[in-house]
Design a protein around this motif. Sequence first.
Motif, PDB file in Angstrom:
ATOM      1  N   ILE A  63       0.802  -1.229   0.000  1.00  0.00           N
ATOM      2  CA  ILE A  63       0.000   0.000   0.000  1.00  0.00           C
ATOM      3  C   ILE A  63       0.833   1.277   0.000  1.00  0.00           C
ATOM      4  O   ILE A  63       0.294   2.360  -0.213  1.00  0.00           O
ATOM      5  N   LEU A  64       2.155   1.169   0.210  1.00  0.00           N
ATOM      6  CA  LEU A  64       2.979   2.370   0.348  1.00  0.00           C
ATOM      7  C   LEU A  64       2.940   3.236  -0.905  1.00  0.00           C
ATOM      8  O   LEU A  64       2.725   4.457  -0.827  1.00  0.00           O
ATOM      9  N   LEU A  65       3.137   2.628  -2.055  1.00  0.00           N
ATOM     10  CA  LEU A  65       3.139   3.401  -3.302  1.00  0.00           C
ATOM     11  C   LEU A  65       1.775   4.041  -3.534  1.00  0.00           C
ATOM     12  O   LEU A  65       1.687   5.213  -3.955  1.00  0.00           O
ATOM     13  N   GLN A  66       0.714   3.300  -3.255  1.00  0.00           N
ATOM     14  CA  GLN A  66      -0.632   3.842  -3.447  1.00  0.00           C
ATOM     15  C   GLN A  66      -0.891   5.032  -2.518  1.00  0.00           C
ATOM     16  O   GLN A  66      -1.474   6.041  -2.922  1.00  0.00           O
ATOM     17  N   VAL A  67      -0.446   4.906  -1.271  1.00  0.00           N
ATOM     18  CA  VAL A  67      -0.614   6.001  -0.316  1.00  0.00           C
ATOM     19  C   VAL A  67       0.157   7.229  -0.770  1.00  0.00           C
ATOM     20  O   VAL A  67      -0.353   8.366  -0.705  1.00  0.00           O
ATOM     21  N   LEU A  68       1.373   7.033  -1.255  1.00  0.00           N
ATOM     22  CA  LEU A  68       2.179   8.164  -1.719  1.00  0.00           C
ATOM     23  C   LEU A  68       1.537   8.847  -2.926  1.00  0.00           C
ATOM     24  O   LEU A  68       1.559  10.082  -3.040  1.00  0.00           O
ATOM     25  N   VAL A  69       0.954   8.062  -3.819  1.00  0.00           N
ATOM     26  CA  VAL A  69       0.269   8.648  -4.975  1.00  0.00           C
ATOM     27  C   VAL A  69      -0.956   9.445  -4.529  1.00  0.00           C
ATOM     28  O   VAL A  69      -1.231  10.541  -5.042  1.00  0.00           O
ATOM     29  N   LEU A  70      -1.703   8.907  -3.558  1.00  0.00           N
ATOM     30  CA  LEU A  70      -2.854   9.633  -3.028  1.00  0.00           C
ATOM     31  C   LEU A  70      -2.423  10.948  -2.377  1.00  0.00           C
ATOM     32  O   LEU A  70      -3.102  11.974  -2.511  1.00  0.00           O
ATOM     33  N   ILE A  71      -1.301  10.935  -1.664  1.00  0.00           N
ATOM     34  CA  ILE A  71      -0.789  12.171  -1.070  1.00  0.00           C
ATOM     35  C   ILE A  71      -0.438  13.173  -2.167  1.00  0.00           C
ATOM     36  O   ILE A  71      -0.758  14.368  -2.064  1.00  0.00           O
ATOM     37  N   ALA A  72       0.200  12.693  -3.231  1.00  0.00           N
ATOM     38  CA  ALA A  72       0.559  13.578  -4.349  1.00  0.00           C
ATOM     39  C   ALA A  72      -0.695  14.178  -4.988  1.00  0.00           C
ATOM     40  O   ALA A  72      -0.738  15.371  -5.309  1.00  0.00           O
TER      41      ALA A  72
END
Length: 394
Positions: A295-304
């Motif tokens: 989920i880390l990459l997905q969370v970072l994309v959501l933050i972006a």
Amino acid sequence: MVNLLYFMIIMITMFLGEWVSKKTHSWIPSIFITAIIFLIGFWTIFPKDLITKASYTKDFITITIGLLLVHLGTLMNIKKLIQQWKAVCIAILGMLGTLIFTLTIGLAFFGHDLVISTIPTLTGGLVAAALMTQGIEKEGLLTLVAYPVAMFVCHHIISFPMISACLRNEGSRLKAVFRKDPDTAKAMVAEDTSSSSTNNWQHYFSLGEKYDTPAFIIAKVAAIAVFSFWVGNLLNGVINSNVLCLVFGVIAHAIGFLPSNALNKAGVFNWLMYGLLTFILAELNATTPSTIGKILLQVLVLIALGLSGMFLASVLLAKPFGMSRSMAFACALTALCGFPADYILTNDVVNSLTNDSDEQQFLLDNMLPKMLVGGFATVSIASVLIASFFLNML
């Protein structure tokens, strides 16, 4: 003795996070270091029930959330909210930009569960993270518990340096204005009306300074929390009890029933905040390196995505509301941290820009009210409403 040992471990972990944060002037958030220690600890030597063995039970956290939400109401100053209405508008509309981007593009790519469980934390910090993890557990959706925690940790890593950069840019601009014409610059600062916070009813709720003890203050805060949950039950949950705690906290403060900054005056604010933070980070015990990795990459994309919507909204609103783009974006970013981080970051930036006391005061008078009020409007008010709404969508 075992309980004391585990409690000591938790407090040492909290201290290490704060120590690193202070050493780096908040460029590395304390929550990041603390979370990493918890994460590695749970994967190696920490027992899975470390938190409950240290006495941080779910019943304790229910009490903690209620008291802290009422306390947040005592930080509200209606006059200051009115005076800084432009900062409030930019902060709220920045949150709206975040919601638009994440609920459209985010939902299209990442699905319902991830987006709905993480976005309230992106727009509301610690309080929203606590409400989401508690609500997710009540629904029995244990596979989603790590999502808001991961969002909470990640967005702090990103938001603190961004806020500092925006404030440094604005502070440098203001410092040049002050040095060019100090007298005119001082006249630009709006008169602070927050000092006149007393009211005619305050003496009706006091037994006298001699008896205004921590126990009396905590009892009054608890009474408002109990009343809020009672009203929430009467309304069958139509209005979330947590929202009512905040609303009645504001009202109780406005009429003088509760003092400003109530739990700090009672000396228990930090204790409750550490307990709340510990409860949230305890959810990391259910994770593994693989679940975080997924989920880390997905969370970072959501933050972006969220920050893109926030940036666009603040840039478009900066000129109409008479702010620089840096100040407007900093106000919007308060949704990611809130008090006391906004207060600490502003002071750190000001102290790093100048050693002149007059310049420091000018910079603080211009930037700090906007940051505090923006944070109160987003983290203390809007985030509770958003988290309560999103919990109904799980």
